[in-house]
Design a protein around this motif. Sequence first.
Motif, short mmCIF file in Angstrom:
data_model
loop_
_atom_site.label_atom_id
_atom_site.label_comp_id
_atom_site.label_asym_id
_atom_site.label_seq_id
_atom_site.Cartn_x
_atom_site.Cartn_y
_atom_site.Cartn_z
N ALA A 48 20.49 75.18 42.84
CA ALA A 48 20.94 75.33 41.46
C ALA A 48 19.82 75.91 40.61
CB ALA A 48 21.39 73.99 40.88
N ALA A 49 20.22 76.55 39.53
CA ALA A 49 19.24 77.08 38.58
C ALA A 49 19.78 76.96 37.17
CB ALA A 49 18.92 78.55 38.89
N ILE A 50 18.86 76.91 36.23
CA ILE A 50 19.24 76.89 34.83
C ILE A 50 18.28 77.83 34.09
CG2 ILE A 50 17.84 74.82 34.33
CD1 ILE A 50 20.09 74.05 32.31
N SER A 51 18.86 78.76 33.36
CA SER A 51 18.04 79.71 32.64
C SER A 51 17.46 79.07 31.38
CB SER A 51 18.85 80.95 32.28
OG SER A 51 19.77 80.64 31.24
N TRP A 52 16.53 79.79 30.77
CA TRP A 52 15.94 79.25 29.54
C TRP A 52 16.99 79.13 28.44
CZ3 TRP A 52 15.71 81.92 24.90
CH2 TRP A 52 15.99 83.29 24.96
N ARG A 53 18.06 79.92 28.55
CA ARG A 53 19.15 79.84 27.58
C ARG A 53 20.11 78.69 27.88
NH1 ARG A 53 20.14 84.56 24.53
NH2 ARG A 53 18.79 86.33 25.08
N GLY A 54 19.96 78.09 29.08
CA GLY A 54 20.83 76.98 29.43
C GLY A 54 21.99 77.33 30.34
N ARG A 55 22.04 78.57 30.80
CA ARG A 55 23.11 78.95 31.72
C ARG A 55 22.77 78.44 33.11
NH1 ARG A 55 26.12 84.83 32.42
NH2 ARG A 55 27.59 84.13 34.02
N SER A 56 23.75 77.87 33.79
CA SER A 56 23.51 77.27 35.10
C SER A 56 24.22 78.03 36.21
CB SER A 56 23.92 75.80 35.11
OG SER A 56 25.27 75.67 34.74
N TYR A 57 23.64 77.93 37.39
CA TYR A 57 24.16 78.57 38.60
C TYR A 57 24.08 77.55 39.74
CZ TYR A 57 22.97 82.72 35.84
OH TYR A 57 22.85 83.66 34.84
N TYR A 58 25.08 77.57 40.63
CA TYR A 58 25.11 76.64 41.74
C TYR A 58 25.54 77.35 43.02
CZ TYR A 58 25.20 73.10 38.06
OH TYR A 58 24.90 72.33 36.97
N VAL A 59 24.99 76.88 44.14
CA VAL A 59 25.52 77.32 45.42
C VAL A 59 26.88 76.65 45.61
CG1 VAL A 59 24.44 75.45 46.76
CG2 VAL A 59 24.92 77.67 47.84
N ASP A 60 27.78 77.32 46.27
CA ASP A 60 29.15 76.82 46.39
C ASP A 60 29.22 75.41 46.98
OD1 ASP A 60 30.82 79.99 47.19
OD2 ASP A 60 30.23 79.09 45.28
N SER A 61 28.35 75.10 47.90
CA SER A 61 28.43 73.82 48.61
C SER A 61 28.14 72.61 47.72
CB SER A 61 27.48 73.82 49.81
OG SER A 61 26.15 74.00 49.39
N VAL A 62 27.57 72.83 46.54
CA VAL A 62 27.25 71.69 45.67
C VAL A 62 28.05 71.71 44.36
CG1 VAL A 62 24.92 71.66 46.62
CG2 VAL A 62 25.32 72.71 44.38
N LYS A 63 28.83 72.76 44.15
CA LYS A 63 29.61 72.84 42.92
C LYS A 63 30.54 71.63 42.80
CE LYS A 63 29.69 77.84 42.20
NZ LYS A 63 30.53 79.08 42.22
N GLY A 64 30.57 71.06 41.61
CA GLY A 64 31.40 69.88 41.38
C GLY A 64 30.74 68.58 41.76
N ARG A 65 29.61 68.64 42.47
CA ARG A 65 28.90 67.42 42.87
C ARG A 65 27.53 67.32 42.21
NH1 ARG A 65 27.38 66.68 47.99
NH2 ARG A 65 27.15 68.91 48.49
N PHE A 66 26.87 68.43 42.05
CA PHE A 66 25.51 68.46 41.49
C PHE A 66 25.54 69.05 40.09
CE2 PHE A 66 22.89 68.84 45.71
CZ PHE A 66 23.59 67.75 46.22
N THR A 67 24.65 68.57 39.24
CA THR A 67 24.51 69.12 37.89
C THR A 67 23.04 69.31 37.57
OG1 THR A 67 26.52 67.97 37.16
CG2 THR A 67 25.02 68.80 35.46
#
Length: 126
Positions: A48-67
């Motif tokens: 997962a990643a979060i930009s300085w603006r707060g936009r987040s990205y996730y690998v498919d395998s953790v979507k819905g489980r990780f934040t």
Amino acid sequence: VQLQASGGGLVQAGGSLRLSCAASGRTFSSYNMAWFRQAPGKEREFVAAISWRGRSYYVDSVKGRFTISRDNTKNTVYLQMNSLKAEDTAVYYCATSSMTILDYATASTPLSYKDWGQGTQVTVSS
């Protein structure tokens, strides 16, 4: 930038953990932050990643489980991990970069990140 990851441990499948990564530096709010993981015998994998603006990205395998989230007042990024599975077992690393993150591709490649923490072990028992 120095990074200190913590919060790993042993948990049963279905359980939760929250990882923390504290960063040094007075410009944390301008950093992009990410979590990667590496299981034994496998390559390092983007989580997962979060930009300085707060936009987040996730690998498919953790979507819905990780934040992924960040607290700029504490210079800390978090990874809340719920519904953990045995396949989540790995050493988790936080990373940071001041490079521009444009999309998932740039967010998910290790080449986008300059500084890395020491890693924290997450073990999920089935």
